[in-house]
Design an enzyme around this catalytic site. Structure first.
Site, PDB file in Angstrom:
ATOM      1  N   ARG A   1     -17.503 -42.899   5.743  1.00 30.19           N
ATOM      2  CA  ARG A   1     -17.822 -41.497   5.855  1.00 30.19           C
ATOM      3  C   ARG A   1     -16.540 -40.897   6.294  1.00 30.19           C
ATOM      4  NH1 ARG A   1     -21.638 -41.303  11.462  1.00 30.19           N
ATOM      5  NH2 ARG A   1     -20.043 -42.515  12.917  1.00 30.19           N
TER       6      ARG A   1
ATOM      7  N   ILE B   1     -13.597 -48.270  12.638  1.00 38.27           N
ATOM      8  CA  ILE B   1     -13.202 -47.900  14.134  1.00 38.27           C
ATOM      9  C   ILE B   1     -12.221 -48.996  14.374  1.00 38.27           C
ATOM     10  CG2 ILE B   1     -13.696 -47.807  16.517  1.00 38.27           C
ATOM     11  CD1 ILE B   1     -14.422 -45.369  15.226  1.00 38.27           C
ATOM     12  N   CYS B   2     -12.313 -50.269  14.292  1.00 36.21           N
ATOM     13  CA  CYS B   2     -11.253 -51.401  14.335  1.00 36.21           C
ATOM     14  C   CYS B   2      -9.959 -51.002  14.082  1.00 36.21           C
ATOM     15  CB  CYS B   2     -11.621 -52.562  13.970  1.00 36.21           C
ATOM     16  SG  CYS B   2     -10.631 -53.913  14.419  1.00 36.21           S
TER      17      CYS B   2
ATOM     18  N   GLY C   1     -14.682 -53.662  31.414  1.00 39.01           N
ATOM     19  CA  GLY C   1     -14.587 -54.668  30.203  1.00 39.01           C
ATOM     20  C   GLY C   1     -13.213 -54.502  29.504  1.00 39.01           C
TER      21      GLY C   1
ATOM     22  N   ALA D   1     -15.514 -46.046  29.804  1.00 34.41           N
ATOM     23  CA  ALA D   1     -15.308 -47.145  29.171  1.00 34.41           C
ATOM     24  C   ALA D   1     -16.537 -48.217  29.479  1.00 34.41           C
ATOM     25  CB  ALA D   1     -13.823 -47.952  29.272  1.00 34.41           C
TER      26      ALA D   1
ATOM     27  N   HIS E   1       6.468 -79.839  23.145  1.00 37.64           N
ATOM     28  CA  HIS E   1       7.301 -79.289  24.236  1.00 37.64           C
ATOM     29  C   HIS E   1       8.544 -78.453  24.038  1.00 37.64           C
ATOM     30  CE1 HIS E   1       8.436 -79.540  28.612  1.00 37.64           C
ATOM     31  NE2 HIS E   1       9.541 -80.085  28.043  1.00 37.64           N
TER      32      HIS E   1
END
Length: 462
Positions: free
Chosen positions: A33, A39-40, A180, A266, A441
């Site tokens: 739409r 959204i992501c 969150g 949020a 390392h």
């Protein structure tokens, strides 16, 4: 107008499902739409990470002298930062357009509604309505910012995450309600850019879904950079009639009045299940989510649902995995059900958080006798060289069989490190196998090996 599969919603659940379906030979269409990627890609995961990167670069400049580099000046250009974020999002959305063409998926723009008889009705922006037929329909309509009755979003003074990443100017002060991932990431971003930030959290600690030690460490780190944190607190009301917002906040000490230019709500998300035809077709829901089986089939033949509108973690990578499993089942394959206890969760503030599996408390409550190992980044050569010594790795193992129960990481780059743990747990790797797997390392990832060694009393560098 006939398809094997129509996917409604083009977020990371929908577009991934559509691509996998096409790969498996299904004639596929996807209905969107607004913008491909959902959204992501457009208003969530991707543009927020672009904002956070700008904040990180600004922080590097401010601390350049710590690395022996002299930098004069350096001021954030808020409009340019937002513009870059929008550019990144637009680029990703165009990438999804390319993938649709590459995989021969028909893109139908408009608002979709499922109808009886395996039909999907789509209303275009010009008001015209077309009807399509599909043997299978996947609902992947995602979610939106949740609104509290006493914290109604007006899009200007009381805002949700969408407005937070596209404000016309940087606010001097902000109250973030909820701690969150969304709340904490925006709190970090705006604070780093120079906004005075207060976080209000209802629970007794921030990022409450994380292990308790992670919450404590993050609170210390955020307070150190000037973020005000109020736990065991609720916003009772917000007065927006003046130039600023005046929030009445109930705390353990009583009611306080906090003032800020912007209040960011949020407090979670609400699944988008309204007006998509569920009631007309008879699809069952429970507490705002569509009821599905292990392969995302609803109670109605030919109708499936994935992502934020079903049970499970509301995360992009979860929706993608669900989409692939759903489509492979439709195509006659034999996928495994998704293991929701092996889903990594990431928060991209600074320091980052990444976790998977049981927390220490949850493992004990599940009846496990456990071994816990920890390794602080202050003891890591790579972290010291990089100037990122905040944080630690915490691993949890079953004492009896060595099963890898959970991992909880806080520090620089840990959102990249957590994948090792996810793969290890998928392969049923034990603690001793992690210890005996040679890690390079110097790297931050050595901390995983060292934490495992600490759990078994074999740690070298502590």
């Amino acid at each position: 107008m006939n398809y094997d599969l129509i996917v409604i919603g083009s977020g990371p659940g929908g577009y991934v499902a559509a691509i996998r379906a096409s790969q498996l030979g299904l004639k596929t269409a996807i209905v969107e739409r607004e913008s491909l990627g959902g959204i992501c890609l457009n208003w969530g995961c991707i543009p927020t990470k672009a904002l956070l990167k700008s904040a990180q670069v600004f922080e590097y400049i401010q601390h350049a002298s710590d690395y022996g580099i002299n930098v004069q000046g350096g001021e954030p250009d808020f409009e340019a930062v937002v513009k870059r974020s929008r550019g990144v999002a637009d680029g990703m959305s165009k990438g999804i357009q390319f993938l649709m063409k590459k995989n021969k998926i028909d893109v139908i723009m408009g608002v979709a509604k499922i109808k009886k008889g395996n039909k999907v009705e789509v209303k275009a922006a010009d008001g015209s309505v077309k009807e399509y037929t599909a043997k299978h329909t996947i609902l992947a309509t995602g979610a939106r910012s949740r609104e509290l009755p006493n914290l109604k979003q007006d899009g200007k003074k009381i805002i949700g995450y969408r407005q937070a990443m596209n404000l016309p100017k940087q606010p001097k002060s902000m109250i973030v309600v909820g701690s969150g991932a969304i709340g904490i990431e925006f709190a970090y971003f705006y604070n780093a850019m120079g906004t005075k930030v207060t976080v209000v959290e209802f629970m007794d600690r921030i990022v409450p879904v994380e292990d308790e030690e992670i919450s404590k460490q993050l609170e210390r780190s955020l307070k150190k950079v000037g973020i005000n944190i109020l736990t065991n607190s609720t916003v009772e009301s917000v007065d927006t009639t003046g130039e600023t917002c005046k929030a009445q906040v109930k705390t353990a000490k009583g009611v306080e009045t906090l003032e800020a230019e912007i209040v960011l709500s949020a407090v979670g998300i609400t699944p988008n299940i309204e007006n998509i035809g569920l009631e007309e077709v008879g699809v069952k829901t429970d507490r705002g989510r569509v009821i599905v089986d292990d392969f995302y089939k609803t109670n109605i033949a030919g109708v499936y649902a994935i992502g934020d509108i079903v049970k499970g973690q509301a995360l992009a990578h979860v929706a993608s995995a669900e989409g692939i499993i759903c489509v492979e089942k439709i195509a006659g394959h034999h996928p495994e059900p998704l293991n929701y206890n092996n889903i990594p969760g990431c928060t991209y503030c600074s320091p980052e958080i990444a976790s998977v599996g049981y927390t220490e408390k949850a493992a004990k409550e599940a009846g496990y006798e456990i071994k816990v190992g920890k390794f602080p980044f202050s003891a890591s050569g790579k972290a010291s060289a990089a100037g990122t010594k905040d944080g630690f790795v915490k691993l949890i193992f079953d004492a009896k069989y060595g099963e890898f129960l959970g991992a909880h990481l806080i520090g620089a780059g840990v959102t990249e490190m957590i994948a090792e743990v996810v793969v290890a747990r998928k392969l049923e790797t034990t603690g001793m196998e992690i210890i005996k797997s040679v890690h390079p390392h110097p790297t931050m990832s050595e901390a995983i090996m060292e934490a495992a060694a600490d759990a078994y009393g074999e740690v070298i560098h502590l």
